[in-house]
Design a protein around this motif. Sequence first.
Motif, PDB file in Angstrom:
ATOM      1  N   GLN A   1       2.066  25.823  18.053  1.00 44.07           N
ATOM      2  CA  GLN A   1       2.183  26.028  19.488  1.00 44.07           C
ATOM      3  C   GLN A   1       3.517  26.700  19.821  1.00 44.07           C
ATOM      4  OE1 GLN A   1      -0.087  25.435  22.044  1.00 44.07           O
ATOM      5  NE2 GLN A   1      -1.386  25.318  20.234  1.00 44.07           N
ATOM      6  N   PRO A   2       3.486  27.768  20.621  1.00 42.62           N
ATOM      7  CA  PRO A   2       4.749  28.416  21.016  1.00 42.62           C
ATOM      8  C   PRO A   2       5.669  27.408  21.695  1.00 42.62           C
ATOM      9  CG  PRO A   2       2.879  29.790  21.599  1.00 42.62           C
ATOM     10  CD  PRO A   2       2.314  28.470  21.159  1.00 42.62           C
ATOM     11  N   SER A   3       6.928  27.398  21.271  1.00 42.90           N
ATOM     12  CA  SER A   3       7.897  26.482  21.855  1.00 42.90           C
ATOM     13  C   SER A   3       9.289  27.057  21.690  1.00 42.90           C
ATOM     14  CB  SER A   3       7.819  25.099  21.179  1.00 42.90           C
ATOM     15  OG  SER A   3       8.152  25.201  19.812  1.00 42.90           O
ATOM     16  N   GLY A   4      10.225  26.505  22.441  1.00 40.68           N
ATOM     17  CA  GLY A   4      11.614  26.904  22.300  1.00 40.68           C
ATOM     18  C   GLY A   4      12.044  27.928  23.339  1.00 40.68           C
TER      19      GLY A   4
ATOM     20  N   ARG B   1       1.454  28.962  30.856  1.00 38.54           N
ATOM     21  CA  ARG B   1       0.500  28.930  29.744  1.00 38.54           C
ATOM     22  C   ARG B   1       1.052  28.144  28.552  1.00 38.54           C
ATOM     23  NH1 ARG B   1      -2.227  34.557  27.800  1.00 38.54           N
ATOM     24  NH2 ARG B   1      -2.485  34.688  30.071  1.00 38.54           N
ATOM     25  N   TYR B   2       2.373  28.240  28.351  1.00 38.93           N
ATOM     26  CA  TYR B   2       3.004  27.594  27.188  1.00 38.93           C
ATOM     27  C   TYR B   2       4.139  26.686  27.688  1.00 38.93           C
ATOM     28  CZ  TYR B   2       0.488  31.342  24.840  1.00 38.93           C
ATOM     29  OH  TYR B   2      -0.492  32.186  24.403  1.00 38.93           O
ATOM     30  N   PRO B   3       3.824  25.477  28.089  1.00 38.60           N
ATOM     31  CA  PRO B   3       4.806  24.598  28.744  1.00 38.60           C
ATOM     32  C   PRO B   3       5.946  24.145  27.841  1.00 38.60           C
ATOM     33  CG  PRO B   3       2.721  23.449  28.363  1.00 38.60           C
ATOM     34  CD  PRO B   3       2.471  24.883  28.066  1.00 38.60           C
TER      35      PRO B   3
ATOM     36  N   ARG C   1       5.993  35.964  19.670  1.00 39.04           N
ATOM     37  CA  ARG C   1       4.709  36.618  19.433  1.00 39.04           C
ATOM     38  C   ARG C   1       3.780  36.411  20.626  1.00 39.04           C
ATOM     39  NH1 ARG C   1       4.446  34.947  14.655  1.00 39.04           N
ATOM     40  NH2 ARG C   1       3.226  33.047  14.993  1.00 39.04           N
ATOM     41  N   ALA C   2       3.773  35.186  21.177  1.00 37.36           N
ATOM     42  CA  ALA C   2       2.905  34.884  22.322  1.00 37.36           C
ATOM     43  C   ALA C   2       3.342  35.652  23.564  1.00 37.36           C
ATOM     44  CB  ALA C   2       2.912  33.382  22.596  1.00 37.36           C
ATOM     45  N   LEU C   3       4.649  35.772  23.778  1.00 42.34           N
ATOM     46  CA  LEU C   3       5.128  36.497  24.944  1.00 42.34           C
ATOM     47  C   LEU C   3       4.773  37.975  24.841  1.00 42.34           C
ATOM     48  CD1 LEU C   3       6.626  36.726  27.598  1.00 42.34           C
ATOM     49  CD2 LEU C   3       8.792  36.848  26.320  1.00 42.34           C
ATOM     50  N   LEU C   4       4.955  38.559  23.664  1.00 45.97           N
ATOM     51  CA  LEU C   4       4.595  39.968  23.489  1.00 45.97           C
ATOM     52  C   LEU C   4       3.098  40.183  23.719  1.00 45.97           C
ATOM     53  CD1 LEU C   4       6.808  40.915  20.427  1.00 45.97           C
ATOM     54  CD2 LEU C   4       6.815  42.064  22.640  1.00 45.97           C
TER      55      LEU C   4
END
Length: 304
Positions: free
Chosen positions: A93-96, A121-123, A285-288
């Motif tokens: 999961q995208p984090s940080g 989307r990515y809390p 990667r998720a933001l891009l």
Amino acid sequence: MDHSMDRVTACFVFIAIVERGSMTAAAESLDLSRAMVTRYLSVMEQWAGARLLHRTTRRLSLTPAGEATLLRCRQLLDIANEIPSAVGDLNEQPSGLLRVSCSQSLAQDVLTPAITDFLLRYPKTSVDLHINDRIVNLVQERIDLAIRVTNELDPNLIARPLGKCASVVCAAPAYLAKHGIPRTPEDLALHNCMPYTHFNKSLWQFNGPEGVTEVLVGGNLSANESNVLLSATLQGTGIAMLPAYAARPGIDDGRLVLLLAEWQPQTLGIYGVYNTRRQMSAALRALLDLLVERFADPHYWTST
């Protein structure tokens, strides 16, 4: 010293030599002996079949072959660094925290709504947005991602295309009432034009009915931030070439007049630029991916 892993190491050492400015400094940063660094450089030059560095008493400088080899080395290490993430936990999961840099107008008009969606989307993620009117050094300023509108990319960085940014030429009705309306690109040479410092400062390029036209323009104001030029244009100072997304509200409500509609100013690329020497995090990667999805909407970049 012939096998591929030694070549990967030699690439790493060669990059360190270039970035540190000397073989001694590279040796210290990598905790290697000076002789070992020299040996790895020799491997790189044998592999490239050319001398890669000018060795002078003051400092090292790259030969043309060295410039090309440096780019290839960074590309090779990018691939090597991406392998763990490619075969890692696909459910990560995208984090940080992500540190993102862009211009004021881009952040205000385009990027902030996209980042808001990203955070919803990515809390587990957070974003530190840096507003800059200059090109930042990603390494020195610890920037994870810079959004740049340009047709001139730094070959030492990796850039993911996000979209295309149209520009428009416009002026306030008060300026046009006083100075007349340019009917062709060549007419701009007779007007007070306000260029954007970082791009084609005095040479504006158009694609028109008869092909490409270039016009040398000038005026009493230039700036490195499009919001400044937009404000000056709204106040009737002169004519500006602005990003379509920034000029659209003024055109829609009549505070600005779209000029030279038959001639399309040069389109710029929008890129997500990041440091090639770091493994891409799941968050980056998720933001891009989200920006590619969002910026594919032509509404962001056109004048309509």
